[in-house]
Motif scaffolding. Structure first.
Motif, mmCIF file in Angstrom:
data_model
loop_
_atom_site.group_PDB
_atom_site.id
_atom_site.type_symbol
_atom_site.label_atom_id
_atom_site.label_comp_id
_atom_site.label_asym_id
_atom_site.label_seq_id
_atom_site.Cartn_x
_atom_site.Cartn_y
_atom_site.Cartn_z
ATOM 1 N N SER A 177 0.826 -1.201 0.000
ATOM 2 C CA SER A 177 0.000 0.000 0.000
ATOM 3 C C SER A 177 0.865 1.257 0.000
ATOM 4 O O SER A 177 2.041 1.219 0.339
ATOM 5 C CB SER A 177 -0.917 0.013 1.224
ATOM 6 O OG SER A 177 -0.166 0.288 2.385
ATOM 7 N N ILE A 178 0.229 2.359 -0.351
ATOM 8 C CA ILE A 178 0.927 3.643 -0.356
ATOM 9 C C ILE A 178 1.374 4.003 1.055
ATOM 10 O O ILE A 178 2.469 4.532 1.241
ATOM 11 C CB ILE A 178 0.033 4.731 -0.981
ATOM 12 C CG1 ILE A 178 -0.080 4.472 -2.485
ATOM 13 C CG2 ILE A 178 0.593 6.122 -0.709
ATOM 14 C CD1 ILE A 178 -0.986 5.407 -3.222
ATOM 15 N N THR A 208 10.011 13.642 2.688
ATOM 16 C CA THR A 208 8.759 13.010 2.301
ATOM 17 C C THR A 208 7.614 13.965 2.600
ATOM 18 O O THR A 208 7.660 14.734 3.556
ATOM 19 C CB THR A 208 8.528 11.689 3.065
ATOM 20 O OG1 THR A 208 8.485 11.947 4.462
ATOM 21 C CG2 THR A 208 9.615 10.675 2.758
ATOM 22 N N TYR A 209 6.630 13.927 1.744
ATOM 23 C CA TYR A 209 5.422 14.734 1.874
ATOM 24 C C TYR A 209 4.227 13.797 1.782
ATOM 25 O O TYR A 209 4.388 12.608 1.474
ATOM 26 C CB TYR A 209 5.373 15.782 0.759
ATOM 27 C CG TYR A 209 6.469 16.822 0.858
ATOM 28 C CD1 TYR A 209 6.337 17.925 1.693
ATOM 29 C CD2 TYR A 209 7.638 16.694 0.126
ATOM 30 C CE1 TYR A 209 7.347 18.877 1.789
ATOM 31 C CE2 TYR A 209 8.646 17.644 0.212
ATOM 32 C CZ TYR A 209 8.491 18.729 1.054
ATOM 33 O OH TYR A 209 9.485 19.668 1.152
ATOM 34 N N PRO A 210 3.014 14.306 2.003
ATOM 35 C CA PRO A 210 1.845 13.411 1.956
ATOM 36 C C PRO A 210 1.665 12.640 0.647
ATOM 37 O O PRO A 210 1.245 11.494 0.661
ATOM 38 C CB PRO A 210 0.664 14.360 2.196
ATOM 39 C CG PRO A 210 1.244 15.453 3.021
ATOM 40 C CD PRO A 210 2.654 15.641 2.488
ATOM 41 N N ALA A 211 2.000 13.230 -0.492
ATOM 42 C CA ALA A 211 1.772 12.548 -1.769
ATOM 43 C C ALA A 211 3.042 12.262 -2.556
ATOM 44 O O ALA A 211 3.010 11.476 -3.506
ATOM 45 C CB ALA A 211 0.827 13.371 -2.631
ATOM 46 N N ILE A 212 4.169 12.895 -2.200
ATOM 47 C CA ILE A 212 5.413 12.739 -2.961
ATOM 48 C C ILE A 212 6.605 12.611 -2.022
ATOM 49 O O ILE A 212 6.503 12.900 -0.835
ATOM 50 C CB ILE A 212 5.664 13.926 -3.918
ATOM 51 C CG1 ILE A 212 5.828 15.225 -3.129
ATOM 52 C CG2 ILE A 212 4.570 14.033 -4.970
ATOM 53 C CD1 ILE A 212 6.344 16.396 -3.945
ATOM 54 N N SER A 216 6.028 10.352 -6.934
ATOM 55 C CA SER A 216 4.877 10.035 -6.097
ATOM 56 C C SER A 216 5.036 8.606 -5.570
ATOM 57 O O SER A 216 5.728 7.773 -6.159
ATOM 58 C CB SER A 216 3.572 10.169 -6.881
ATOM 59 O OG SER A 216 3.442 9.127 -7.822
ATOM 60 N N TYR A 217 4.374 8.341 -4.471
ATOM 61 C CA TYR A 217 4.389 6.987 -3.915
ATOM 62 C C TYR A 217 3.706 6.016 -4.881
ATOM 63 O O TYR A 217 4.052 4.844 -4.949
ATOM 64 C CB TYR A 217 3.704 6.967 -2.549
ATOM 65 C CG TYR A 217 4.346 7.921 -1.568
ATOM 66 C CD1 TYR A 217 5.641 7.702 -1.111
ATOM 67 C CD2 TYR A 217 3.673 9.039 -1.115
ATOM 68 C CE1 TYR A 217 6.240 8.580 -0.231
ATOM 69 C CE2 TYR A 217 4.268 9.921 -0.225
ATOM 70 C CZ TYR A 217 5.546 9.688 0.210
ATOM 71 O OH TYR A 217 6.139 10.558 1.075
ATOM 72 N N THR A 218 2.769 6.531 -5.658
ATOM 73 C CA THR A 218 2.081 5.706 -6.650
ATOM 74 C C THR A 218 3.050 5.195 -7.703
ATOM 75 O O THR A 218 2.894 4.080 -8.203
ATOM 76 C CB THR A 218 0.950 6.517 -7.317
ATOM 77 O OG1 THR A 218 0.134 7.081 -6.298
ATOM 78 C CG2 THR A 218 0.100 5.653 -8.218
#
Length: 85
Positions: free
Chosen positions: A7-8, A44-48, A66-68
């Motif tokens: 998971s992310i 690290t940030y919430p989306a990247i 991005s984590y994606t």
């Protein structure tokens, strides 16, 4: 990473624990082209997450992913301390 988190949130937690470590990021740069960047996982940030890359002759740039990208395997990240072990 040597294993693929599911998971992310797992990816984000793993990267947060490794901020400051040297990394090799391998990214798809188009058809049959791969870009490799050596750098340091800096933030690290919430989306990247951000990697500081040394581009030679003292020039340092930042690249964000991005984590994606990791989850979908568009990029891979290897920590240099694991590669030497």
């Amino acid at each position: 990473m040597s294993y693929l988190p599911k998971s992310i949130n797992e990816i984000k937690q793993e990267l947060e624990n490794r901020v400051g470590q040297k990394v090799l990021v391998t990214a798809q740069a188009g058809r049959k082209r791969v870009a490799k960047h050596h750098g340091v996982l800096s933030k690290t940030y919430p989306a990247i997450f951000v990697v500081h890359v040394n581009e030679g002759q003292g020039a340092i740039s930042r690249i964000s992913y991005s984590y994606t990208d990791l989850l979908t395997e568009n990029i891979s990240i290897d920590f240099e301390d694991e590669a030497q072990a």
